[in-house]
Motif scaffolding. Structure first.
Motif, PDB file in Angstrom:
ATOM      1  N   GLY A 142       0.803  -1.270   0.143  1.00  0.00           N
ATOM      2  CA  GLY A 142       0.053   0.104  -0.130  1.00  0.00           C
ATOM      3  C   GLY A 142       0.972   1.127   0.004  1.00  0.00           C
ATOM      4  N   ARG A 143       1.874   1.301   0.739  1.00  0.00           N
ATOM      5  CA  ARG A 143       2.901   2.495   0.698  1.00  0.00           C
ATOM      6  C   ARG A 143       3.593   2.465  -0.196  1.00  0.00           C
ATOM      7  NH1 ARG A 143       6.733   1.250   4.712  1.00  0.00           N
ATOM      8  NH2 ARG A 143       5.156   1.761   6.559  1.00  0.00           N
ATOM      9  N   LEU A 144       4.039   1.405  -1.109  1.00  0.00           N
ATOM     10  CA  LEU A 144       4.647   1.430  -2.330  1.00  0.00           C
ATOM     11  C   LEU A 144       3.801   2.045  -3.391  1.00  0.00           C
ATOM     12  CD1 LEU A 144       6.923   0.846  -4.257  1.00  0.00           C
ATOM     13  CD2 LEU A 144       6.264  -1.797  -4.395  1.00  0.00           C
ATOM     14  N   GLU A 145       2.523   1.764  -3.407  1.00  0.00           N
ATOM     15  CA  GLU A 145       1.650   2.017  -4.293  1.00  0.00           C
ATOM     16  C   GLU A 145       1.435   3.583  -4.294  1.00  0.00           C
ATOM     17  OE1 GLU A 145      -1.281  -0.562  -3.236  1.00  0.00           O
ATOM     18  OE2 GLU A 145      -1.103  -1.669  -5.190  1.00  0.00           O
ATOM     19  N   ARG A 146       1.440   4.121  -2.849  1.00  0.00           N
ATOM     20  CA  ARG A 146       1.234   5.610  -2.523  1.00  0.00           C
ATOM     21  C   ARG A 146       2.439   6.097  -3.146  1.00  0.00           C
ATOM     22  NH1 ARG A 146      -0.610   8.565   1.793  1.00  0.00           N
ATOM     23  NH2 ARG A 146      -1.448   6.782   2.766  1.00  0.00           N
ATOM     24  N   PHE A 147       3.507   5.947  -3.081  1.00  0.00           N
ATOM     25  CA  PHE A 147       4.822   6.507  -3.621  1.00  0.00           C
ATOM     26  C   PHE A 147       4.734   6.556  -5.026  1.00  0.00           C
ATOM     27  CE2 PHE A 147       7.087   5.775   0.567  1.00  0.00           C
ATOM     28  CZ  PHE A 147       7.276   7.150   0.692  1.00  0.00           C
ATOM     29  N   VAL A 148       4.193   5.365  -5.637  1.00  0.00           N
ATOM     30  CA  VAL A 148       4.469   5.304  -7.208  1.00  0.00           C
ATOM     31  C   VAL A 148       3.352   6.258  -7.778  1.00  0.00           C
ATOM     32  CG1 VAL A 148       3.982   3.805  -9.188  1.00  0.00           C
ATOM     33  CG2 VAL A 148       5.090   2.724  -7.357  1.00  0.00           C
ATOM     34  N   SER A 180       3.966  -6.336  -9.143  1.00  0.00           N
ATOM     35  CA  SER A 180       2.400  -6.504  -9.309  1.00  0.00           C
ATOM     36  C   SER A 180       1.889  -5.171  -8.983  1.00  0.00           C
ATOM     37  CB  SER A 180       1.995  -7.581  -8.559  1.00  0.00           C
ATOM     38  OG  SER A 180       1.914  -7.490  -7.299  1.00  0.00           O
ATOM     39  N   ALA A 181       2.467  -4.474  -8.044  1.00  0.00           N
ATOM     40  CA  ALA A 181       1.808  -3.253  -7.347  1.00  0.00           C
ATOM     41  C   ALA A 181       2.362  -2.135  -8.053  1.00  0.00           C
ATOM     42  CB  ALA A 181       2.242  -3.219  -6.006  1.00  0.00           C
ATOM     43  N   ALA A 182       3.258  -2.333  -9.006  1.00  0.00           N
ATOM     44  CA  ALA A 182       3.796  -1.083  -9.739  1.00  0.00           C
ATOM     45  C   ALA A 182       3.827  -1.470 -11.225  1.00  0.00           C
ATOM     46  CB  ALA A 182       5.148  -0.723  -9.265  1.00  0.00           C
ATOM     47  N   PRO A 183       2.677  -1.706 -11.729  1.00  0.00           N
ATOM     48  CA  PRO A 183       2.858  -2.003 -13.284  1.00  0.00           C
ATOM     49  C   PRO A 183       3.325  -0.864 -14.095  1.00  0.00           C
ATOM     50  CG  PRO A 183       0.329  -1.600 -12.625  1.00  0.00           C
ATOM     51  CD  PRO A 183       1.409  -1.438 -11.458  1.00  0.00           C
ATOM     52  N   ASP A 278      -4.736  12.730  -8.699  1.00  0.00           N
ATOM     53  CA  ASP A 278      -5.601  12.316  -9.541  1.00  0.00           C
ATOM     54  C   ASP A 278      -4.978  11.521 -10.910  1.00  0.00           C
ATOM     55  OD1 ASP A 278      -8.149  12.665  -8.521  1.00  0.00           O
ATOM     56  OD2 ASP A 278      -8.577  14.443  -9.606  1.00  0.00           O
ATOM     57  N   ALA A 279      -4.165  12.181 -11.488  1.00  0.00           N
ATOM     58  CA  ALA A 279      -3.550  11.811 -12.790  1.00  0.00           C
ATOM     59  C   ALA A 279      -2.564  10.610 -12.245  1.00  0.00           C
ATOM     60  CB  ALA A 279      -2.744  12.648 -13.272  1.00  0.00           C
ATOM     61  N   GLY A 280      -1.902  10.791 -11.173  1.00  0.00           N
ATOM     62  CA  GLY A 280      -0.831   9.919 -10.854  1.00  0.00           C
ATOM     63  C   GLY A 280      -1.340   8.468 -10.241  1.00  0.00           C
ATOM     64  N   LEU A 281      -2.285   8.480  -9.887  1.00  0.00           N
ATOM     65  CA  LEU A 281      -3.149   7.358  -9.235  1.00  0.00           C
ATOM     66  C   LEU A 281      -3.786   6.437 -10.366  1.00  0.00           C
ATOM     67  CD1 LEU A 281      -5.409   8.398  -6.153  1.00  0.00           C
ATOM     68  CD2 LEU A 281      -3.775   6.844  -6.384  1.00  0.00           C
ATOM     69  N   THR A 282      -4.241   7.110 -11.418  1.00  0.00           N
ATOM     70  CA  THR A 282      -4.889   6.316 -12.521  1.00  0.00           C
ATOM     71  C   THR A 282      -3.784   5.621 -12.929  1.00  0.00           C
ATOM     72  OG1 THR A 282      -6.100   8.376 -12.830  1.00  0.00           O
ATOM     73  CG2 THR A 282      -6.024   6.740 -14.600  1.00  0.00           C
ATOM     74  N   GLN A 283      -2.485   6.209 -13.421  1.00  0.00           N
ATOM     75  CA  GLN A 283      -1.364   5.374 -13.987  1.00  0.00           C
ATOM     76  C   GLN A 283      -1.000   4.397 -13.007  1.00  0.00           C
ATOM     77  OE1 GLN A 283       0.953   8.823 -15.253  1.00  0.00           O
ATOM     78  NE2 GLN A 283       1.252   7.785 -17.213  1.00  0.00           N
ATOM     79  N   ALA A 284      -0.949   4.848 -11.792  1.00  0.00           N
ATOM     80  CA  ALA A 284      -0.458   3.832 -10.670  1.00  0.00           C
ATOM     81  C   ALA A 284      -1.211   2.439 -10.692  1.00  0.00           C
ATOM     82  CB  ALA A 284      -0.237   4.365  -9.572  1.00  0.00           C
ATOM     83  N   PHE A 285      -2.483   2.646 -10.969  1.00  0.00           N
ATOM     84  CA  PHE A 285      -3.337   1.569 -10.901  1.00  0.00           C
ATOM     85  C   PHE A 285      -4.127   1.355 -12.504  1.00  0.00           C
ATOM     86  CE2 PHE A 285      -3.015   2.831  -6.728  1.00  0.00           C
ATOM     87  CZ  PHE A 285      -3.059   1.619  -6.126  1.00  0.00           C
ATOM     88  N   HIS A 321      -7.380  -8.496  -4.118  1.00  0.00           N
ATOM     89  CA  HIS A 321      -8.477  -7.828  -3.040  1.00  0.00           C
ATOM     90  C   HIS A 321      -7.615  -6.618  -2.561  1.00  0.00           C
ATOM     91  CE1 HIS A 321     -12.285  -9.814  -3.131  1.00  0.00           C
ATOM     92  NE2 HIS A 321     -11.573 -10.755  -3.223  1.00  0.00           N
ATOM     93  N   ARG A 322      -6.337  -6.866  -2.013  1.00  0.00           N
ATOM     94  CA  ARG A 322      -5.778  -5.838  -1.249  1.00  0.00           C
ATOM     95  C   ARG A 322      -5.352  -4.803  -2.389  1.00  0.00           C
ATOM     96  NH1 ARG A 322      -1.316  -3.329  -1.780  1.00  0.00           N
ATOM     97  NH2 ARG A 322      -1.038  -4.594  -3.724  1.00  0.00           N
ATOM     98  N   ARG A 323      -5.040  -4.870  -3.692  1.00  0.00           N
ATOM     99  CA  ARG A 323      -4.774  -3.854  -4.689  1.00  0.00           C
ATOM    100  C   ARG A 323      -6.100  -2.942  -4.770  1.00  0.00           C
ATOM    101  NH1 ARG A 323      -1.065  -1.741  -7.660  1.00  0.00           N
ATOM    102  NH2 ARG A 323      -1.515  -1.301  -9.921  1.00  0.00           N
ATOM    103  N   LEU A 324      -7.213  -3.610  -4.889  1.00  0.00           N
ATOM    104  CA  LEU A 324      -8.294  -2.798  -5.132  1.00  0.00           C
ATOM    105  C   LEU A 324      -8.576  -1.922  -3.998  1.00  0.00           C
ATOM    106  CD1 LEU A 324     -10.669  -2.149  -6.765  1.00  0.00           C
ATOM    107  CD2 LEU A 324     -12.201  -3.751  -5.947  1.00  0.00           C
TER     108      LEU A 324
END
Ligand code: GDP
Ligand code: ZN
Length: 376
Positions: A142-148, A180-183, A278-285, A321-324
């Motif tokens: 989760g933290r990694l996704e936030r940084f990405v 998997s957390a940073a496509p 906003d923009a970064g989240l869309t790309q990170a996910f 589930h964790r990623r969603l």
């Protein structure tokens, strides 16, 4: 425009990341007799700027202390910051002065906790946001996704580096989890202790401007020293009981790499949070966004709708589930930050983001030969 045969003073700045796109951005300033420089540190109205030492670029660089009164603005997003390219006037008897800042390609912003929510620019023109994660600690995806997300938002290209590889016998699974957390992100493993992976990382960052993000204790200072090939950053020997560690300060915020390019390490960057991402989240996910695009209903909330591609992916295990959950959490958090931000600034940031991503795209294609690091 740059004449290929005539030496330019800016040649000396190549080691600091100067390129031909900047030559054209600077042309009008050059005609006014200004010299290009890069801000290495900002300090209450004055800044340290590295400028060419000679008129033809053969004399290396020198650092001058320059006044920033000419580019003063009350807008905290527009004040000079580390990493900015500047047009410097070296002629005034009162000392050098920054006359203009070149348009930024990327911007790292920190939201301040003051009542009037405002951003503060921490670093400009960053190409790579390197996210350091200790492989020896439990991997917090989760933290990694936030940084990405934060990295994508800034306009920089994220890179994830799992540090301290010497402390685990096998990093395969952790590497898979992080990927998997940073496509779409370059995820690699290094050990500053043994040197494994450091040369490859240095090569990937050569010529570019990078920042190292990540939790205290992740090994950023040690890795920075390994990349620089010398002890510049003070490595923390003592950890606080709360695990946050001590903050070590540096004398310069912009450090040249032996193979060209620089690492920016400002104290503020290390504690950076999420800002209108906003923009970064869309790309990170992007994996979830792709699925959502295949849901039967356009406004699908992915909770119980028929024909929901996201729920189907959860069902067949292709989406964790964790990623969603992590995506939903970051979206909520982002909406909350956005609600505190004044509308004018948001509009401004969105406009800048668009410009930055266009400039960034051009830059990556140019610098990286349009290879696998293409952003969009
Ligand atoms: P920072 O807070 O992210 O800058 O982390 P530091 O660079 O200060 O490192 C935190 C701790 O991890 C220090 O005790 C380092 O000696 C240790 N460390 C950093 N890199 C490595 C590594 O590659 N291997 C091992 N075993 N320890 C490391
Ligand atoms: Zn759906």
């Amino acid at each position: 425009m740059k004449n290929g045969t005539v030496p330019q003073p800016s040649t000396a700045l190549a080691a600091y990341g100067w390129d031909s796109l900047l030559d054209s951005a600077f042309a009008a300033h050059a005609e006014r007799g200004l010299v290009p420089g890069r801000v290495v540190r900002v300090d209450r109205g004055l800044c340290d700027v590295v400028v060419p030492a000679g008129a033809d670029g053969s004399g290396g660089t020198t650092t001058v202390r320059a006044d920033t009164e000419d580019v003063f603005t009350r807008d905290p997003m527009r004040v000079a910051c580390t990493g900015d390219w500047a047009a410097v006037d070296l002629t005034p008897v009162t000392g050098p002065a920054v006359r203009a800042l070149l348009p930024r390609r990327t911007t790292f912003v920190r939201s301040t906790s003051s009542k009037r929510s405002e951003g503060q620019v921490l670093a400009a023109n960053v190409d790579f946001a390197v996210i350091a994660v200790s492989i020896a600690a439990e991997l917090d995806l989760g933290r990694l996704e936030r940084f990405v997300s934060l990295a994508w938002t800034s306009g920089a290209q994220p890179m994830v580096v799992l540090t301290k590889a010497d402390l685990v016998p096998d990093s395969t699974y952790l590497l898979d989890d992080a990927r998997s957390a940073a496509p779409g992100v370059d995820v690699r493993v290094v050990s500053a202790a043994t040197g494994d992976g450091v040369a490859e990382m240095a090569e990937a960052l050569a010529g570019a401007t990078s920042v190292l993000l990540g939790q205290s204790g992740a090994g950023k200072s040690t890795l920075t020293n390994a990349l620089l090939g010398r002890e510049v950053q003070e490595v923390q020997a003592i950890r606080d009981s709360d695990g946050k560690g001590r903050h070590t300060t540096t004398t310069r915020d912009l450090l040249p790499l032996p193979g060209g390019g620089v690492v920016i390490d400002t104290p503020g960057l290390r504690g950076v949070g999420l800002w209108d991402a906003d923009a970064g989240l869309t790309q990170a996910f992007s994996d979830i966004e792709d699925l959502a695009g295949r849901c039967r209903f356009q406004d699908c909330s992915h909770t119980a709708e028929p024909g929901c591609a996201v729920l189907a992916a959860l069902e067949d295990g292709s989406l964790a589930h964790r990623r969603l959950d992590s995506y939903r959490k970051l979206l909520r958090e982002n909406a909350w930050i956005a609600s505190r931000t004044d509308a004018r600034m948001r509009a401004e940031m969105r406009r800048e983001w668009k410009q930055r991503s266009a400039a960034g795209r051009e830059m990556y294609e140019r610098k990286r030969g349009g290879g696998h690091r293409k952003v969009y």
